[in-house]
Design an enzyme around this catalytic site. Structure first.
Site, PDB file in Angstrom:
ATOM      1  N   ASN A 427      39.628  45.009  32.131  1.00 17.74           N
ATOM      2  CA  ASN A 427      41.040  44.030  31.916  1.00 17.74           C
ATOM      3  C   ASN A 427      40.486  42.176  31.128  1.00 17.74           C
ATOM      4  O   ASN A 427      39.158  42.050  31.703  1.00 17.74           O
ATOM      5  CB  ASN A 427      41.709  43.617  33.185  1.00 17.74           C
ATOM      6  CG  ASN A 427      42.140  42.591  32.983  1.00 17.74           C
ATOM      7  OD1 ASN A 427      43.609  42.847  32.699  1.00 17.74           O
ATOM      8  ND2 ASN A 427      42.005  41.878  32.525  1.00 17.74           N
ATOM      9  N   GLU A 428      40.365  42.411  29.814  1.00 12.05           N
ATOM     10  CA  GLU A 428      40.445  41.256  29.469  1.00 12.05           C
ATOM     11  C   GLU A 428      38.605  41.250  29.071  1.00 12.05           C
ATOM     12  O   GLU A 428      38.640  39.739  28.878  1.00 12.05           O
ATOM     13  CB  GLU A 428      40.835  39.782  30.635  1.00 12.05           C
ATOM     14  CG  GLU A 428      41.976  40.349  30.206  1.00 12.05           C
ATOM     15  CD  GLU A 428      42.858  38.790  30.252  1.00 12.05           C
ATOM     16  OE1 GLU A 428      44.434  39.092  31.139  1.00 12.05           O
ATOM     17  OE2 GLU A 428      41.922  38.238  31.784  1.00 12.05           O
ATOM     18  N   ASN A 429      38.040  42.501  28.988  1.00 16.16           N
ATOM     19  CA  ASN A 429      36.630  41.830  29.415  1.00 16.16           C
ATOM     20  C   ASN A 429      36.392  41.767  28.149  1.00 16.16           C
ATOM     21  O   ASN A 429      35.493  40.888  27.243  1.00 16.16           O
ATOM     22  CB  ASN A 429      35.848  42.708  29.953  1.00 16.16           C
ATOM     23  CG  ASN A 429      36.018  42.935  30.956  1.00 16.16           C
ATOM     24  OD1 ASN A 429      36.480  42.255  32.357  1.00 16.16           O
ATOM     25  ND2 ASN A 429      36.416  44.235  31.331  1.00 16.16           N
ATOM     26  N   SER A 473      42.006  45.952  27.433  1.00 16.10           N
ATOM     27  CA  SER A 473      43.440  45.731  27.229  1.00 16.10           C
ATOM     28  C   SER A 473      43.072  43.969  27.931  1.00 16.10           C
ATOM     29  O   SER A 473      42.531  43.040  29.009  1.00 16.10           O
ATOM     30  CB  SER A 473      44.544  45.398  28.544  1.00 16.10           C
ATOM     31  OG  SER A 473      45.509  45.650  28.532  1.00 16.10           O
ATOM     32  N   HIS A 495      47.994  39.862  25.470  1.00 17.66           N
ATOM     33  CA  HIS A 495      48.146  39.303  26.807  1.00 17.66           C
ATOM     34  C   HIS A 495      48.252  37.921  26.458  1.00 17.66           C
ATOM     35  O   HIS A 495      47.780  36.999  25.354  1.00 17.66           O
ATOM     36  CB  HIS A 495      46.842  39.308  27.732  1.00 17.66           C
ATOM     37  CG  HIS A 495      46.537  40.347  28.140  1.00 17.66           C
ATOM     38  ND1 HIS A 495      45.460  40.958  29.380  1.00 17.66           N
ATOM     39  CD2 HIS A 495      46.861  41.955  27.623  1.00 17.66           C
ATOM     40  CE1 HIS A 495      45.647  41.801  29.732  1.00 17.66           C
ATOM     41  NE2 HIS A 495      46.104  42.613  28.942  1.00 17.66           N
TER      42      HIS A 495
END
Length: 819
Positions: A427-429, A473, A495
């Site tokens: 997630n968002e890395n 993501s 996102h």
């Protein structure tokens, strides 16, 4: 194989750290599986960390050490027998000791551990202990060795393989649990055991023939026979046999199932499940057995390049799916309190809101078997993040081996589940590496790219090639993130957080993502949950207790700015509570309507978030007590198979069903007083799984008096409304509604009647009965219309449900226009 649970007779006591003296002196009965927090709560030694300011009073937990102890009585092993001590999960930094001798040390809550104890059993009671040291201190020391890496919060959660949100998040408490959080047992076995079984069920190209491929890995004992083994696999009344030759440790069996029962996501068909049994045999003698349920289906991900960028569409059994999804965080921060019933209830709240996918977010855990089992049965697709979130992760030892070991174990464990549709790298890395000023801090150090682009794809190619993989993501797969931004709306997943953080929910209209996997808007929990979690005197935006249950930086300011763009910001706390909940509901409806209205360019909407893990102001549509906020009702309407809305002077009809939508919509421009100003009848004809945009005449969609008119469309029981100004400029009548109540089966019927246009009529019945449930909220009524709400409740004073703070609408928040 003989398995014996070791869940009885455990105690826990403090073993070091800043533990208060009265607790340090106590030897406490321990529930296994469990955690220290729940044991001390049961012993009434600590206050409930979810209430008031208690979380802050328990920060000493972060640096405490704990010792679990019991005794194991087991017969000595026979000469040809292995006996293993098996822990399915230890949270997190643990030292395991049996009979005073150390068996091993662990530092990963996401995997299990197995110790050979055959030489240690005597038939007498042998002390077994598990010491848990501070995961925070472990992480602090390890990052001195591997190097500190960027993260959004102070604690180095990215330096230890523990649930990231254990260390606090912008919606969660900072409690840092410790304990034997999954089952523990002794396993006695001879010759060989099933070390791993991976049943992969798909459909052949004909869409009717099921294909089950079962991969079997065995561990040989090294004692006694080391010869040929056989495996029997049974599914759907068909049997296959597999031989594992002397010295080999793996094999594969394949079964074809003609006219297989086909598993579909909810809303697309049924969810038949087939039992699979795998038996390991030595010369006809059963050594070990495995059972699971599978569903025959095929899932692919269409990422075809097009004139825009590239698609991102989940396809199940050849059918493109518009994902109506919700992000999932742990249902309770104290994980061991969750059981199958809790999971089923939460998933049911998702399906009741017309959801077809849950995304397990990467700052949590690989969920329990109960979660996936329920999703299999209900037809809820699952998007599974690998648990890496919002941070840079070391690719060096010891972190690397731990991440790969946990991934291997959990990919294997989850292969049977037909609901599992997609694996996601984290997630968002990838986004964080590009946009969050990590690069100067990293100065060339590893940050996790190897996991996302090499390790996880290779692992899945080996263990589970039947499911698609997405590197992160958000991300734009197939493109260098320095060339094509990972949050580019033309590719992959996006996102959308500018809307909440800096803009307004209408900001969503600026982007047409191929798939939006996170977006959302905050609101406080329901009134009764707030009342249960903080004292009445703390019902204030600035009270320390209320702020402790608002974890987002500047969260209340953002709530107020968001309200102020549409409504006057109330001074009264109860009015403010309603205004913020209403704004969350509207933001939810607006964003989802935008995304669904642009299919097939956009093929997915995953709202942040379904659930909370404690009582908190957050983006959840269901609060920490399992109560539905008004936004849940907006979500249910927005995710309905058919949706009607207005956009840019047109009527938008979304048909996410297998049948064409044919009918006639009545479109009216009506005064708040009920006077019909203009009307038209328009044909609605939208093919299956399509969106229709129906132009309307200018005179119909142009207001004569924007402050006193509303545009309304009705078809097949669905209604869309459009106002021509913001609420603070509308001439609402604050006394537009009256209500009456009658007894009804299971509770009451409450009829609300409008004498002038009433927007977002809602019954906040939990203010009266915390256990009540109303069937609908956010209903728009024209002058002269009535709507009957049904309330499930055992409350015996029905008149309380007619209180004006229970019967709410937007009208009571807006200031009437002059004139």
């Amino acid at each position: 194989m003989i398995r014996t649970d070791l869940h009885a007779g455990w105690t826990v006591r403090a073993a070091g750290g800043p533990v208060p003296e009265d607790i340090a002196a106590e030897l406490v009965p321990a529930t296994v599986p469990g955690t220290v927090h729940t044991d001390l709560l049961d012993a009434e030694l600590i206050p409930d960390p979810y209430l008031g300011e208690n979380e802050a009073a328990l920060v000493w937990f972060h640096r405490a050490a704990w010792l679990y102890q019991t005794a194991v009585t087991a017969e000595p092993a026979a000469a040809d027998e292995r006996v293993d001590l098996v822990f399915d999960g230890l949270d997190t930094v643990a030292t395991v000791t049996l009979g005073g001798e150390e068996l091993g040390r662990t530092a990963n809550m996401h995997r299990g551990y197995r110790f050979d104890v055959r030489e240690r059993l005597t038939g007498a009671a042998i002390p077994l202990s598990v010491r848990f040291d501070s995961a925070l201190e472990y992480a602090e020391e390890l990052q001195k060795v591997i190097g500190e890496r960027p993260r959004p919060y102070p604690h180095p959660f990215n330096a230890v393989r523990k649930m990231a949100c254990s260390f606090g998040w912008d919606w969660g408490p900072d409690l840092q649990t410790a304990g034997i959080w999954k089952p523990v047992r002794l396993e006695r076995w001879r010759v060989a055991r099933l070390a791993a079984v991976r049943p992969l069920a798909t459909l052949d190209a004909d869409g009717r023939t099921g294909r089950l491929i079962v991969h079997v890995d065995v561990e040989r004992s090294g004692l006694g026979s080391a010869g040929e083994l056989s495996v029997e696999v049974v599914v759907a009344g068909r049997t296959a046999h597999l031989t594992i030759a002397t010295g080999d440790t793996s094999g594969t069996a394949e079964i074809s199932v003609p006219e297989a029962p086909v598993w579909w996501p909810i809303g697309y068909g049924e969810q038949p499940l087939a039992d699979v049994s795998v038996v390991l045999l030595d010369d006809g003698v059963e050594l070990d057995a495995y059972t699971a349920r599978v569903g025959f289906r095929t899932i692919t991900l269409d990422e075809t390049p097009d004139e825009i960028g590239s698609a991102f569409t989940l396809i199940v059994n050849g059918q493109p799916i518009f994902v109506r999804g919700l992000n999932w965080i742990p249902e309770d921060h104290l994980l061991t309190r969750l059981d199958r019933d809790a999971y089923a209830a939460s998933i049911e709240r998702a399906t009741d809101a017309n959801t077809n996918l849950l995304r397990i977010w990467g700052g949590g855990i690989y969920e329990s078997d109960d979660f996936y089992d329920v999703c299999d049965e209900r037809g809820v697709l699952v998007w599974q993040d690998f648990p890496l979130a919002c941070a840079a992760y070391s690719e060096e030892e010891p972190i690397r081996s731990e991440i790969l070991a946990e991934a291997r174990e959990n990919v294997t464990r989850l292969t049977p589940h037909p609901s599992l549709a997609l694996w996601n790298g984290g997630n968002e890395n990838i986004w964080g590496h590009e946009d969050w000023d990590w690069k100067p801090a990293l100065n060339g150090a590893s940050w996790g790219a190897k996991y996302y682009y090499e390790d996880f794809p290779a692992l899945l190619a080996e263990l589970d090639p039947t499911r698609p993989y997405h590197p992160g993501s958000p991300s734009s797969p197939g493109h260098d993130p320095e060339v094509v931004h990972p949050n580019d709306d033309r590719y992959g997943t996006r996102h959308e957080w500018e809307a909440w953080n800096r803009e307004d929910y209408t900001y969503h209209a600026n982007f047409l993502p191929r798939f939006c996997s996170e977006f959302g808007w905050q609101a406080p929990p329901t009134w009764s949950t707030l009342r249960e979690s903080i004292a009445q005197e703390d019902f204030d935006q600035e009270s320390p207790a209320f702020l402790l249950h608002q974890k987002a930086a500047g969260g209340n300011d953002k709530l107020n700015v968001g309200v102020a763009r549409h409504l006057p910001v109330p001074v009264d706390f109860e009015d403010w509570h309603w205004a913020t909940q209403l704004n969350q509901a509207r933001a939810t409806a607006y964003a989802i309507g935008h995304l669904r209205g642009h299919a097939p360019r956009t093929m997915g909407s995953i709202l942040w978030q379904l659930n909370d893990c404690w009582p908190v102001t957050s983006w959840a549509v269901v609060d920490g007590a399992g109560r539905r906020k008004p936004a849940w009702y907006a979500l249910r309407r927005s995710y309905a198979p058919r949706l009607l809305s207005f956009r840019d002077g047109a009527l938008v009809a979304v048909n996410d069903t297998s049948s064409p939508w044919r009918g006639t919509a009545r479109v009216r421009r009506v005064g708040f007083d009920g006077l019909l100003l203009d009307s038209d009848v328009v044909a609605v004809e939208v093919p299956a799984y399509s969106v229709g945009v129906i132009a309307l005449t200018d005179h119909l969609v142009t207001a004569g008096d924007p402050a006193r008119e509303v545009l309304v469309a009705d078809i097949d029981g669905l209604r869309a409304t459009h106002l021509f100004a913001e609420d603070f400029d509308l001439a609402y009548d604050p006394g537009a509604v009256s209500a009456s109540i009658e007894p009804a089966e299971g509770g009451y019927s409450i009829t609300v009647t409008a004498t002038s246009f009433a927007r977002d009529v809602t019954l906040l019945t939990d203010k009266v009965d915390p256990d009540s449930l109303v069937d609908d909220m956010l209903v728009d009524l024209l002058a002269g219309e009535s709507h009957t709400f049904h309330v499930r409740s055992g409350w015996t004073l029905p008149e309380a449900f007619l209180d004006p703070y229970v019967v709410r609408s937007a009208n009571v928040l807006a200031v009437p226009a002059e004139g």
